[in-house]
Design a protein around this motif. Structure first.
Motif, mmCIF file in Angstrom:
data_model
loop_
_atom_site.group_PDB
_atom_site.id
_atom_site.type_symbol
_atom_site.label_atom_id
_atom_site.label_comp_id
_atom_site.label_asym_id
_atom_site.label_seq_id
_atom_site.Cartn_x
_atom_site.Cartn_y
_atom_site.Cartn_z
ATOM 1 N N LYS A 146 -17.325 -61.444 56.880
ATOM 2 C CA LYS A 146 -17.777 -62.184 58.239
ATOM 3 C C LYS A 146 -18.709 -63.738 58.034
ATOM 4 O O LYS A 146 -18.908 -64.171 59.089
ATOM 5 N N GLY A 147 -18.786 -63.899 56.941
ATOM 6 C CA GLY A 147 -19.728 -65.157 56.607
ATOM 7 C C GLY A 147 -21.326 -64.769 56.767
ATOM 8 O O GLY A 147 -22.036 -65.889 56.847
ATOM 9 N N GLU A 148 -21.539 -63.424 56.913
ATOM 10 C CA GLU A 148 -22.975 -63.168 57.089
ATOM 11 C C GLU A 148 -23.654 -63.030 55.729
ATOM 12 O O GLU A 148 -22.979 -62.629 54.596
ATOM 13 N N LEU A 149 -25.036 -63.199 55.609
ATOM 14 C CA LEU A 149 -25.791 -62.971 54.522
ATOM 15 C C LEU A 149 -26.512 -61.737 54.675
ATOM 16 O O LEU A 149 -27.335 -61.387 55.695
ATOM 17 N N THR A 150 -26.529 -61.034 53.487
ATOM 18 C CA THR A 150 -27.437 -59.667 53.437
ATOM 19 C C THR A 150 -28.282 -59.916 52.191
ATOM 20 O O THR A 150 -27.836 -60.331 50.976
ATOM 21 N N ALA A 151 -29.502 -59.604 52.451
ATOM 22 C CA ALA A 151 -30.740 -59.697 51.413
ATOM 23 C C ALA A 151 -30.196 -58.862 50.320
ATOM 24 O O ALA A 151 -29.775 -57.718 50.327
ATOM 25 N N ASN A 152 -30.405 -59.561 49.023
ATOM 26 C CA ASN A 152 -30.124 -58.822 47.804
ATOM 27 C C ASN A 152 -31.183 -59.044 46.829
ATOM 28 O O ASN A 152 -31.451 -60.296 46.603
ATOM 29 N N ALA A 153 -31.768 -57.993 46.461
ATOM 30 C CA ALA A 153 -32.983 -58.193 45.483
ATOM 31 C C ALA A 153 -32.701 -58.808 44.162
ATOM 32 O O ALA A 153 -33.260 -59.695 43.716
ATOM 33 N N ASP A 154 -31.688 -58.371 43.715
ATOM 34 C CA ASP A 154 -31.043 -58.822 42.276
ATOM 35 C C ASP A 154 -30.880 -60.396 42.355
ATOM 36 O O ASP A 154 -31.075 -61.176 41.584
ATOM 37 N N ALA A 155 -29.989 -60.677 43.377
ATOM 38 C CA ALA A 155 -29.782 -62.070 43.760
ATOM 39 C C ALA A 155 -31.003 -62.767 44.021
ATOM 40 O O ALA A 155 -31.035 -64.057 43.453
ATOM 41 N N THR A 156 -32.040 -62.162 44.700
ATOM 42 C CA THR A 156 -33.190 -63.074 45.207
ATOM 43 C C THR A 156 -34.025 -63.415 43.843
ATOM 44 O O THR A 156 -34.345 -64.505 43.465
ATOM 45 N N ALA A 157 -34.185 -62.555 42.826
ATOM 46 C CA ALA A 157 -34.701 -62.887 41.588
ATOM 47 C C ALA A 157 -34.118 -63.863 40.772
ATOM 48 O O ALA A 157 -34.631 -64.966 40.293
ATOM 49 N N ALA A 158 -32.672 -63.809 40.786
ATOM 50 C CA ALA A 158 -31.979 -65.039 39.992
ATOM 51 C C ALA A 158 -32.056 -66.206 40.923
ATOM 52 O O ALA A 158 -32.069 -67.343 40.126
ATOM 53 N N GLY A 159 -32.107 -66.141 42.340
ATOM 54 C CA GLY A 159 -32.070 -67.380 42.943
ATOM 55 C C GLY A 159 -33.454 -68.217 42.795
ATOM 56 O O GLY A 159 -33.638 -69.193 43.103
ATOM 57 N N VAL A 160 -34.605 -67.160 42.745
ATOM 58 C CA VAL A 160 -35.837 -68.031 42.846
ATOM 59 C C VAL A 160 -35.664 -68.626 41.686
ATOM 60 O O VAL A 160 -36.090 -69.902 41.566
ATOM 61 N N LEU A 161 -35.564 -68.128 40.437
ATOM 62 C CA LEU A 161 -35.343 -68.902 39.028
ATOM 63 C C LEU A 161 -34.583 -70.109 39.177
ATOM 64 O O LEU A 161 -34.790 -71.212 38.747
ATOM 65 N N GLY A 162 -33.397 -70.034 39.804
ATOM 66 C CA GLY A 162 -32.331 -71.126 39.832
ATOM 67 C C GLY A 162 -33.132 -72.111 40.824
ATOM 68 O O GLY A 162 -33.033 -73.293 40.396
ATOM 69 N N ALA A 163 -33.598 -71.692 41.868
ATOM 70 C CA ALA A 163 -34.305 -72.861 42.767
ATOM 71 C C ALA A 163 -35.400 -73.540 42.178
ATOM 72 O O ALA A 163 -35.704 -74.952 42.360
ATOM 73 N N LEU A 164 -35.987 -72.911 41.219
ATOM 74 C CA LEU A 164 -37.070 -73.541 40.283
ATOM 75 C C LEU A 164 -36.574 -74.385 39.346
ATOM 76 O O LEU A 164 -37.192 -75.083 38.613
ATOM 77 N N GLY A 165 -35.250 -74.336 39.130
ATOM 78 C CA GLY A 165 -34.550 -75.182 37.774
ATOM 79 C C GLY A 165 -34.819 -74.266 36.337
ATOM 80 O O GLY A 165 -34.934 -74.966 35.359
ATOM 81 N N LYS A 166 -35.099 -72.887 36.583
ATOM 82 C CA LYS A 166 -35.688 -72.317 35.209
ATOM 83 C C LYS A 166 -34.557 -71.394 34.862
ATOM 84 O O LYS A 166 -33.616 -70.821 35.557
ATOM 85 N N GLY A 167 -34.433 -71.385 33.468
ATOM 86 C CA GLY A 167 -33.701 -70.116 32.938
ATOM 87 C C GLY A 167 -34.102 -68.853 32.561
ATOM 88 O O GLY A 167 -35.359 -68.481 33.413
ATOM 89 N N MET A 168 -33.724 -68.000 31.798
ATOM 90 C CA MET A 168 -34.254 -66.582 31.703
ATOM 91 C C MET A 168 -35.543 -66.451 31.001
ATOM 92 O O MET A 168 -36.335 -65.593 31.257
ATOM 93 N N VAL A 169 -35.795 -67.692 30.431
ATOM 94 C CA VAL A 169 -37.225 -67.528 29.768
ATOM 95 C C VAL A 169 -38.049 -68.593 30.395
ATOM 96 O O VAL A 169 -37.774 -69.698 30.439
ATOM 97 N N ALA A 170 -39.194 -68.128 31.141
ATOM 98 C CA ALA A 170 -40.099 -68.739 31.897
ATOM 99 C C ALA A 170 -41.279 -68.506 31.761
ATOM 100 O O ALA A 170 -41.827 -67.527 31.269
ATOM 101 N N GLU A 171 -42.188 -69.666 31.860
ATOM 102 C CA GLU A 171 -43.598 -69.517 31.595
ATOM 103 C C GLU A 171 -44.250 -69.410 32.857
ATOM 104 O O GLU A 171 -43.622 -69.616 34.101
ATOM 105 N N ALA A 172 -45.374 -68.754 33.183
ATOM 106 C CA ALA A 172 -46.100 -68.734 34.437
ATOM 107 C C ALA A 172 -46.345 -69.885 35.037
ATOM 108 O O ALA A 172 -46.816 -71.033 34.289
ATOM 109 N N GLY A 173 -45.868 -69.869 36.331
ATOM 110 C CA GLY A 173 -46.265 -71.547 36.925
ATOM 111 C C GLY A 173 -47.244 -71.234 37.914
ATOM 112 O O GLY A 173 -48.291 -70.231 37.873
ATOM 113 N N LYS A 174 -47.330 -72.196 38.753
ATOM 114 C CA LYS A 174 -48.547 -72.543 39.608
ATOM 115 C C LYS A 174 -48.104 -72.191 41.144
ATOM 116 O O LYS A 174 -46.975 -73.101 41.404
#
Length: 402
Positions: free
Chosen positions: A203-231
């Motif tokens: 229906k074009g609706e969005l449903t929260a997904n924890a797995d996708a959210t973890a990936a999306g946060v890293l992606g939105a930050l421009g980070k890969g799988m290896v990341a340092e602690a940020g500010k």
């Protein structure tokens, strides 16, 4: 199989109509001998390149130098056009139209090879392929031509960053990967506000997904799988108009969800009770740490230290790698992770990394070879110079005689 891979594979099923199981594949039969350079002993049909890439990336993260054979195996999995399939049993056979190339496997390989160094041509070729299959909305699906999803788009962003690209400048139809992610970010308020969806539903609706959210946060930050602690910057949830705000919103959702379940995420198959989700919890730890939400990341990594040993042993190389990434992002010792040496366990699942002695010997040999050629280069220059001086004196003598 890694849970993130499972979600992506399910998306691919929708695209290609193949009956691909999402559960971990069984161990191969004795007649299906696996390559000795491959990490893990389960059937690699759906995750061979993925788990090899994560294993090599994790080794590099903790200062280990992967065995040359394991790196070579990964390199040989690449198709001529630059893409990687999930697994090619016979890499000597050329890829064809039936070869199912995989954006996730390709992006993971890029992140690993870029970190290891010395494979720029392979990584650049893979990035070129990823760009060629970018969707008009700026994102990527698991399979070329598939609808964009948060997980695939994010892992490709990590690959672009690792290869020295600027994700916001990688566009298709005037849209960048960040544009695709923002369309998959849920607005604030309501159930799952601030999270990312994997994909829109029918229906074009969005449903929260924890797995996708973890990936999306890293992606939105421009980070890969290896990341340092940020500010950490900003607080609360706001309209996700920028990648940074979407990352902040997603991190807040993850922290809230983790806190509600005693520091870990949960998942459940149809008809089953919710169970702790170790893999997605590890991914969430990396995402939170990268965003600077270190308090909840620290609590969750401590939960993983106490509860992830059995899961990692069953999950194999990718599972151990995920825990290494979580430990790295939070400053936790991966060699004493709740009493488990993650590095030792990972190394035991494939070719032993190069020892410092062998590495030093190889470097000494290389230096000796360089010194050898250096000496003869110097001798050659001197000879040429001497010949030149001889010609000069001869010419001068002839002029004097004339």
């Amino acid at each position: 199989m890694n849970v993130r891979r499972s979600a992506a594979v399910l998306a691919a099923v929708t695209v290609i109509g193949a009956a691909i199981p999402a559960a971990a594949a069984p161990s191969p039969s004795p007649s299906q001998a696996l390559p000795s350079a491959l990490y893990g002993d389960k059937d690699p049909k759906f995750d061979g390149v993925w788990r090899q890439s994560l294993a090599l990336l994790a080794q590099d993260t903790v200062g280990e130098k992967p065995a040359a054979t394991s790196v070579e195996w990964l390199v040989r999995q690449q198709c001529e056009d630059g893409g990687f399939a999930a697994y090619r049993p016979d890499p000597t056979t050329a890829c064809d139209a039936k070869t199912m190339l995989d954006t996730n496997a390709t992006a993971a390989a890029v992140q690993a090879l870029a970190a290891l160094g010395g494979q720029d041509s392979v990584a650049d070729k893979a990035v070129g392929w990823l760009k060629s299959v970018q969707n008009e909305d700026g994102g990527w699906g698991y399979a070329p031509g598939g609808a964009s999803d948060t997980n695939s788009t994010s892992v490709v962003i990590g690959a672009l960053t690792a290869a020295g690209e600027k994700p916001d400048q990688v566009e298709k139809g005037g849209k960048s990967p960040y544009d695709a992610l923002l369309k998959l970010a849920l607005p604030c308020g309501g159930d799952g506000g601030g999270a990312f969806a994997f994909q829109p539903d029918k229906k074009g609706e969005l449903t929260a997904n924890a797995d996708a959210t973890a990936a999306g946060v890293l992606g939105a930050l421009g980070k890969g799988m290896v990341a340092e602690a940020g500010k950490k910057s900003g607080a609360g949830c706001a309209d996700p108009r920028t990648p940074q705000q979407a990352a902040a919103n997603g991190a807040a959702y993850l922290a809230r969800t983790l806190a509600e379940d005693d520091g870990h995420l949960t998942s459940a198959l149809a008809g089953s009770d919710p169970q702790p989700d170790h893999g997605n919890t590890a991914d969430a730890v990396v995402a939170l740490a990268a965003r600077g939400d270190t308090e909840q990341a620290g609590k969750s990594v401590r939960w993983l230290e106490k509860n992830s040993a059995t899961w990692a042993e069953q999950g194999g190389p990718a599972a151990y790698a995920q825990l290494v990434f979580a430990a790295h992002a939070t400053g936790t010792d991966p060699r004493d992770f709740g009493g488990t040496d993650l590095v030792k366990q990972l190394n035991a699942m494939g070719p032993a990394p190069q020892t410092p002695e062998k590495t030093a010997a190889a470097e000494d040999k290389s230096d000796s070879k360089s010194d050898f050629f250096g000496v003869w280069w110097y001798v050659g220059v001197c000879l040429i110079a001497g010949i030149g001086i001889g010609f000069l004196f001869t010419g001068r003598k002839k002029r004097q005689q004339s």
